[in-house]
Motif scaffolding. Structure first.
Motif, PDB file in Angstrom:
ATOM      1  N   MET A 211     -56.358 -52.428  -8.209  1.00  0.00           N
ATOM      2  CA  MET A 211     -55.013 -52.188  -8.728  1.00  0.00           C
ATOM      3  C   MET A 211     -53.977 -52.915  -7.853  1.00  0.00           C
ATOM      4  SD  MET A 211     -52.909 -48.588  -9.074  1.00  0.00           S
ATOM      5  CE  MET A 211     -52.584 -48.489  -7.326  1.00  0.00           C
ATOM      6  N   THR A 212     -53.056 -53.576  -8.514  1.00  0.00           N
ATOM      7  CA  THR A 212     -51.973 -54.234  -7.796  1.00  0.00           C
ATOM      8  C   THR A 212     -50.906 -53.217  -7.404  1.00  0.00           C
ATOM      9  OG1 THR A 212     -52.277 -56.302  -9.004  1.00  0.00           O
ATOM     10  CG2 THR A 212     -50.138 -55.966  -7.954  1.00  0.00           C
ATOM     11  N   ILE A 213     -50.615 -53.136  -6.109  1.00  0.00           N
ATOM     12  CA  ILE A 213     -49.526 -52.278  -5.642  1.00  0.00           C
ATOM     13  C   ILE A 213     -48.217 -53.021  -5.880  1.00  0.00           C
ATOM     14  CG2 ILE A 213     -48.493 -51.108  -3.659  1.00  0.00           C
ATOM     15  CD1 ILE A 213     -51.116 -49.862  -4.508  1.00  0.00           C
ATOM     16  N   LYS A 214     -47.327 -52.395  -6.607  1.00  0.00           N
ATOM     17  CA  LYS A 214     -46.071 -53.041  -6.961  1.00  0.00           C
ATOM     18  C   LYS A 214     -44.946 -52.453  -6.105  1.00  0.00           C
ATOM     19  CE  LYS A 214     -43.710 -54.698 -11.125  1.00  0.00           C
ATOM     20  NZ  LYS A 214     -43.664 -54.639 -12.604  1.00  0.00           N
ATOM     21  N   PHE A 215     -44.205 -53.325  -5.433  1.00  0.00           N
ATOM     22  CA  PHE A 215     -43.183 -52.847  -4.502  1.00  0.00           C
ATOM     23  C   PHE A 215     -42.035 -53.853  -4.412  1.00  0.00           C
ATOM     24  CE2 PHE A 215     -46.252 -55.372  -2.186  1.00  0.00           C
ATOM     25  CZ  PHE A 215     -45.483 -56.168  -1.355  1.00  0.00           C
ATOM     26  N   ASP A 216     -40.921 -53.370  -3.926  1.00  0.00           N
ATOM     27  CA  ASP A 216     -39.744 -54.202  -3.665  1.00  0.00           C
ATOM     28  C   ASP A 216     -39.048 -53.582  -2.459  1.00  0.00           C
ATOM     29  OD1 ASP A 216     -37.379 -55.643  -3.613  1.00  0.00           O
ATOM     30  OD2 ASP A 216     -36.987 -55.462  -5.770  1.00  0.00           O
ATOM     31  N   LEU A 217     -38.962 -54.332  -1.369  1.00  0.00           N
ATOM     32  CA  LEU A 217     -38.444 -53.769  -0.128  1.00  0.00           C
ATOM     33  C   LEU A 217     -36.999 -54.166   0.178  1.00  0.00           C
ATOM     34  CD1 LEU A 217     -41.516 -54.102   2.283  1.00  0.00           C
ATOM     35  CD2 LEU A 217     -40.977 -52.325   0.609  1.00  0.00           C
ATOM     36  N   HIS A 218     -36.366 -54.912  -0.704  1.00  0.00           N
ATOM     37  CA  HIS A 218     -35.013 -55.390  -0.382  1.00  0.00           C
ATOM     38  C   HIS A 218     -34.072 -55.109  -1.549  1.00  0.00           C
ATOM     39  CE1 HIS A 218     -32.635 -58.725   1.930  1.00  0.00           C
ATOM     40  NE2 HIS A 218     -31.819 -57.809   1.407  1.00  0.00           N
ATOM     41  N   THR A 219     -33.296 -54.036  -1.413  1.00  0.00           N
ATOM     42  CA  THR A 219     -32.326 -53.649  -2.439  1.00  0.00           C
ATOM     43  C   THR A 219     -31.027 -53.194  -1.778  1.00  0.00           C
ATOM     44  OG1 THR A 219     -33.039 -51.335  -2.503  1.00  0.00           O
ATOM     45  CG2 THR A 219     -34.180 -52.863  -3.971  1.00  0.00           C
ATOM     46  N   HIS A 220     -29.950 -53.326  -2.511  1.00  0.00           N
ATOM     47  CA  HIS A 220     -28.631 -52.906  -2.038  1.00  0.00           C
ATOM     48  C   HIS A 220     -28.024 -51.927  -3.040  1.00  0.00           C
ATOM     49  CE1 HIS A 220     -28.614 -55.775   1.288  1.00  0.00           C
ATOM     50  NE2 HIS A 220     -29.219 -56.599   0.457  1.00  0.00           N
ATOM     51  N   HIS A 221     -26.848 -51.419  -2.738  1.00  0.00           N
ATOM     52  CA  HIS A 221     -26.115 -50.574  -3.688  1.00  0.00           C
ATOM     53  C   HIS A 221     -24.638 -50.620  -3.296  1.00  0.00           C
ATOM     54  CE1 HIS A 221     -26.616 -47.907  -0.302  1.00  0.00           C
ATOM     55  NE2 HIS A 221     -25.735 -47.067  -0.818  1.00  0.00           N
ATOM     56  N   HIS A 222     -23.816 -49.785  -3.887  1.00  0.00           N
ATOM     57  CA  HIS A 222     -22.364 -49.945  -3.784  1.00  0.00           C
ATOM     58  C   HIS A 222     -21.805 -49.874  -2.372  1.00  0.00           C
ATOM     59  CE1 HIS A 222     -21.212 -45.761  -2.855  1.00  0.00           C
ATOM     60  NE2 HIS A 222     -22.282 -45.431  -3.570  1.00  0.00           N
TER      61      HIS A 222
ATOM     62  N   GLU B 268     -29.735 -43.839  -6.420  1.00  0.00           N
ATOM     63  CA  GLU B 268     -30.598 -43.196  -7.411  1.00  0.00           C
ATOM     64  C   GLU B 268     -30.792 -44.074  -8.647  1.00  0.00           C
ATOM     65  OE1 GLU B 268     -31.542 -38.665  -8.845  1.00  0.00           O
ATOM     66  OE2 GLU B 268     -29.569 -39.129  -8.000  1.00  0.00           O
ATOM     67  N   ASP B 269     -29.810 -44.922  -8.959  1.00  0.00           N
ATOM     68  CA  ASP B 269     -29.960 -45.857 -10.079  1.00  0.00           C
ATOM     69  C   ASP B 269     -31.114 -46.831  -9.810  1.00  0.00           C
ATOM     70  OD1 ASP B 269     -27.723 -44.707 -11.279  1.00  0.00           O
ATOM     71  OD2 ASP B 269     -26.352 -46.157 -10.367  1.00  0.00           O
ATOM     72  N   TYR B 270     -31.224 -47.261  -8.560  1.00  0.00           N
ATOM     73  CA  TYR B 270     -32.286 -48.205  -8.185  1.00  0.00           C
ATOM     74  C   TYR B 270     -33.650 -47.513  -8.184  1.00  0.00           C
ATOM     75  CZ  TYR B 270     -28.653 -51.555  -6.940  1.00  0.00           C
ATOM     76  OH  TYR B 270     -27.596 -52.435  -6.993  1.00  0.00           O
ATOM     77  N   VAL B 271     -33.675 -46.280  -7.720  1.00  0.00           N
ATOM     78  CA  VAL B 271     -34.931 -45.520  -7.728  1.00  0.00           C
ATOM     79  C   VAL B 271     -35.394 -45.297  -9.173  1.00  0.00           C
ATOM     80  CG1 VAL B 271     -36.041 -43.333  -7.131  1.00  0.00           C
ATOM     81  CG2 VAL B 271     -34.437 -44.403  -5.525  1.00  0.00           C
ATOM     82  N   GLY B 272     -34.462 -44.894 -10.030  1.00  0.00           N
ATOM     83  CA  GLY B 272     -34.801 -44.667 -11.434  1.00  0.00           C
ATOM     84  C   GLY B 272     -35.293 -45.927 -12.119  1.00  0.00           C
ATOM     85  N   GLN B 273     -34.629 -47.052 -11.829  1.00  0.00           N
ATOM     86  CA  GLN B 273     -35.053 -48.322 -12.420  1.00  0.00           C
ATOM     87  C   GLN B 273     -36.447 -48.700 -11.924  1.00  0.00           C
ATOM     88  OE1 GLN B 273     -32.683 -50.783 -14.508  1.00  0.00           O
ATOM     89  NE2 GLN B 273     -34.824 -50.590 -15.107  1.00  0.00           N
ATOM     90  N   ALA B 274     -36.699 -48.468 -10.643  1.00  0.00           N
ATOM     91  CA  ALA B 274     -38.016 -48.783 -10.082  1.00  0.00           C
ATOM     92  C   ALA B 274     -39.111 -47.962 -10.752  1.00  0.00           C
ATOM     93  CB  ALA B 274     -38.009 -48.535  -8.576  1.00  0.00           C
ATOM     94  N   ILE B 275     -38.819 -46.697 -11.033  1.00  0.00           N
ATOM     95  CA  ILE B 275     -39.789 -45.841 -11.732  1.00  0.00           C
ATOM     96  C   ILE B 275     -40.033 -46.393 -13.134  1.00  0.00           C
ATOM     97  CG2 ILE B 275     -40.164 -43.545 -12.724  1.00  0.00           C
ATOM     98  CD1 ILE B 275     -38.560 -42.447 -10.263  1.00  0.00           C
ATOM     99  N   ASP B 276     -38.959 -46.760 -13.820  1.00  0.00           N
ATOM    100  CA  ASP B 276     -39.093 -47.316 -15.172  1.00  0.00           C
ATOM    101  C   ASP B 276     -39.931 -48.594 -15.167  1.00  0.00           C
ATOM    102  OD1 ASP B 276     -37.555 -45.283 -16.151  1.00  0.00           O
ATOM    103  OD2 ASP B 276     -35.717 -46.473 -16.375  1.00  0.00           O
ATOM    104  N   TYR B 277     -39.797 -49.390 -14.099  1.00  0.00           N
ATOM    105  CA  TYR B 277     -40.531 -50.657 -13.997  1.00  0.00           C
ATOM    106  C   TYR B 277     -41.966 -50.476 -13.490  1.00  0.00           C
ATOM    107  CZ  TYR B 277     -36.266 -53.532 -14.628  1.00  0.00           C
ATOM    108  OH  TYR B 277     -35.143 -54.151 -15.115  1.00  0.00           O
TER     109      TYR B 277
END
Length: 270
Positions: free
Chosen positions: A1-12, A22-31
């Motif tokens: 299984m490919t582990i899918k991750f993103d370690l570089h994100t920003h917010h307001h 939380e918008d980024y966390v929710g989007q990550a779950i959706d993706y």
């Protein structure tokens, strides 16, 4: 299984990104991500002002609320995704101790060390190359990589951010000839610090990821570990080009890449 991750994100909080964490966390779950790293820009700890540059980095007074919010979301979403506490830290040689001491107080999963200033000028400042001679251009580029070398040897960081980002608004940067990049990759490999493939370069004038393929080929030679970061400043850019980066790394010859939990490097197959 490919582990899918993103370690570089920003917010307001940094002043030039949109959305709540939380918008980024929710989007990550959706993706369908397994790990989402939150890594907003560190405050200018050395400044007397609370928020020295409001459109560049978070205020000092927001640092603790930022950490608390990420830890709260880590707990809230633990059954759906691993939320990682990170930060993108400026590297200022004269203030290493100050920054190091601030970070040691908190349970960071990783810290991204990024050089954003060379000779006290932002690397993305348009026009900074205007009128420079070839020798002066080489001097600036070599100072950039000197700072990256120092950041690798500092022991402060698990990841080095966008190591050729100076090309962002000056694509000719890549053509400035110097041996410093080779030396820098050797030092990074010896320090066992990862470099990110940062896909935000495609949104700049250079139109490509950081770093370029030729740098990644030499990174592999020096056994430099790699990781992934979209450098997303809006939720929908999370994991942008993740699969394309995976395929490119495999073509170059990489077999695995890294993510970080409690500052421990976890290698996972590409």
């Amino acid at each position: 299984m490919t582990i899918k991750f993103d370690l570089h994100t920003h917010h307001h909080r940094c002043g030039h990104a949109v959305g709540e964490i939380e918008d980024y966390v929710g989007q990550a779950i959706d993706y369908g991500l397994h790990y989402i790293g939150i890594s907003d820009h560190s405050p200018y700890f050395y400044s007397e002002e609370d928020q020295l540059y409001p459109t560049i980095a978070m205020a000092k007074s927001e640092f603790i609320p930022y950490i608390e919010e990420v830890l709260r979301l880590k707990e809230k979403y633990k059954d759906k995704i691993h939320v990682l506490l990170g930060i993108e830290s400026d590297f200022f040689p004269n203030y290493q101790t100050l920054y190091r001491d601030e970070y040691l107080l908190h349970p960071f999963d990783y810290i991204i060390g990024s050089v954003h200033y060379v000779y006290d000028v932002n690397i993305f400042k348009k026009g900074r190359w205007d009128g420079l001679t070839t020798a002066e251009q080489v001097k600036v580029k070599e100072q950039y990589y000197e700072l990256i070398q120092q950041s690798a040897k500092s022991g402060m960081f698990q990841i080095l951010g966008h190591i050729d980002a100076m090309k962002g608004f000056y694509p000719a940067f890549s053509e400035i000839k110097t041996d410093m990049i080779e030396n820098t990759l050797k030092i990074i490999g010896e320090a066992n610090v990862a470099i990110e493939i940062n896909t935000s370069g495609k949104t700049k004038d250079c139109g490509g990821w950081y770093p370029a393929d030729d740098i990644l080929e030499r990174a592999l030679f020096y056994d430099v570990k790699v990781t992934f970061g979209s450098d997303s400043h809006k939720p929908e850019r999370i994991c942008d080009d993740f699969d394309l980066v995976r395929e490119r790394l495999k073509e170059i010859g990489f077999k695995e890449w890294a993510y970080f939990v409690e500052k421990k490097m976890v290698m996972t197959d590409l």
